[in-house]
Design a protein around this motif. Structure first.
Motif: not given
Lengths: 264, 264
Positions: B71-81
């Motif tokens: 299993a995997t997760k996908s994520l996005i790093n926002s500008v605020e970190g």
DNA sequence: GAGGCAAACTGATCTAGATCATTTCAGAAA
DNA sequence: TTTCTGAAATGATCTAGATCAGTTTGCCTC
């Protein structure tokens, strides 16, 4: 003179050859003769009035659409009956990607304004995909683009304050309307406060209040659907949750000795 | 015996021919010989340990990936970190669609568990798209599917209570894990409470509280990452915001005279 | 220009869920 | 076994934004 309300939107003939939007068209890389040969499979310049549906959730997908002028919104009706706005679409954008897999539209799209839209039959789409590698690449690129755009909406909704959401929304509109920044911009909000609220995961009253506050702060002038952006730099600050009156960060002290009293 | 922790995940040889997931593969409709001929362009059975990145936001896109197990997760790093979880992916799912347009990944994906993943080089993807109409159709269908899935997440986040979100999430997991409904189900939550919270637009404490409440209501038994679904019908009720203790609707009275006292 | 109507605005109140502060627990290391 | 550690659970409090209840505004139509 112009009783239809559309004439000013159509400076060109009913042909791809003269289309003033051809640079943004999904089929832009095809030679004109290619397209003209397949002309029967393209419904050119279909006119929609404000409120007309281009397609409805649950409809069988017959076409892919390209917005030539005007504006549309897409929405999803939940089981409970309320509608959720998931996007706004302006000139050059493609509609109908949600139904390629299942052949059934997962969302509805309706015109927010008098709009001119071209339809590519699914048959043409399939044909061009097999015969034209460049077209196929362009199509897949637009799909990918749409996925990234959806990510952006997720980010916009997730854990942002109402002020951030509205600020980001307005800045995004500025970009998509092609206005350059740093000057007074007149923006014609073609969608209602309720549409904006639904899109941003808020309630119309909150959108209204935020716009009023932004006006009081001198960022913009609100007159119903006419917006005048006066200070877009400030708007950018709000979009990052850095309103004017915010106190300096705690670590503004760094470099100085931290008073012990603050540690205990 | 199995020091790697992967052996049990690999009952077949390192070949597409014997792949036990070939029915779910993006290239499933190609004949085996087609694929084997292009074998050099497929990285088969790459092993990732829990926490390993498959790719990172900002990376150049080299491959499309297919989860074979794990299993995997996908994520996005926002500008605020801070990071925003935008999806979980299980066997059979394709990763990397976000980078087809720009060639740069708009999100990161990392393994939540020991996982086996195959990579299709972008070169192979392009080649198959031009030479194989069926493959190309399958690819476009998966894109469309991904877009519809993104819509579902938008609906999930928008204007739903914390209880609804968690209930919908669990039901969705049940479906994707392939469990049949109506019986006691053991569910292994491979992601942390924090991951679930981020995905659902909540805070870990809230997820925890909702799970505890669901346990008190007799819907499930929670033991850290091991979940036992006892009453999925009730879960469905909560997902529609119809909890047990809800009072009858006001219009339950309709047909009777409304006491004046209630009107003033 | 009056009347009607829906969108937008505004003020007062309420509440779901965030935040903050501990405590509990399960698995890893020693 | 004990100790350690990070995740998870839980309790107390706070608040952003929802909800409710008007009022205002602009725009039709007659």
């Amino acid at each position: 003179m112009d009783k239809t309300g559309f004439t000013h939107l159509l400076p060109n003939k009913d042909s791809c050859h003269d289309c003033f939007k051809k640079e943004q068209c999904l089929a832009k890389q095809l030679t004109i003769s290619d397209v003209e040969g397949l002309s029967a499979l393209i419904s050119k310049n279909i006119k929609y009035r404000c409120g007309d549906y281009i397609y409805r959730q649950g409809d069988t997908s017959e076409n892919i659409f390209i917005v030539k002028s005007g504006a549309t919104k897409s929405l999803i009706n939940s089981v409970e009956g309320n509608e959720l706005v998931i996007g706004f679409h302006f000139a050059g954008e493609v509609l109908g990607f949600d139904a390629i897999d299942t052949n059934i539209h997962a969302s509805s799209v309706l015109a927010l304004d008098n709009s001119i839209i071209c339809g590519f039959s699914r048959q043409l789409l399939d044909r061009l995909c097999t015969t034209d590698a460049t077209f196929q690449k362009e199509l897949i690129a637009r799909f990918s683009h749409e996925i990234v755009r959806d990510y952006q909406l997720l980010i916009l909704i997730n854990k942002k304050t109402a002020e951030q959401r509205v600020a980001i929304f307005l800045l995004e509109l500025l970009v998509r309307m092609g206005s350059s920044r740093g000057q007074v911009i007149h923006l014609n909000l073609v969608m209602s406060r309720a549409d904006i609220a639904s899109y941003l995961g808020l309630v119309p009253e909150t959108v209204s209040r935020v716009l009023s506050k932004f006006e009081r702060m001198g960022m913009l002038v609100v007159k119903k659907k006419k917006l005048q952006i006066v200070n877009d730099q400030l708007l950018v600050k709000y979009s990052n949750n850095q309103p004017l009156q915010k106190l300096p960060e705690p670590n503004a002290m760094e470099g100085n000795a931290i008073p012990l009293a603050l540690l205990y």
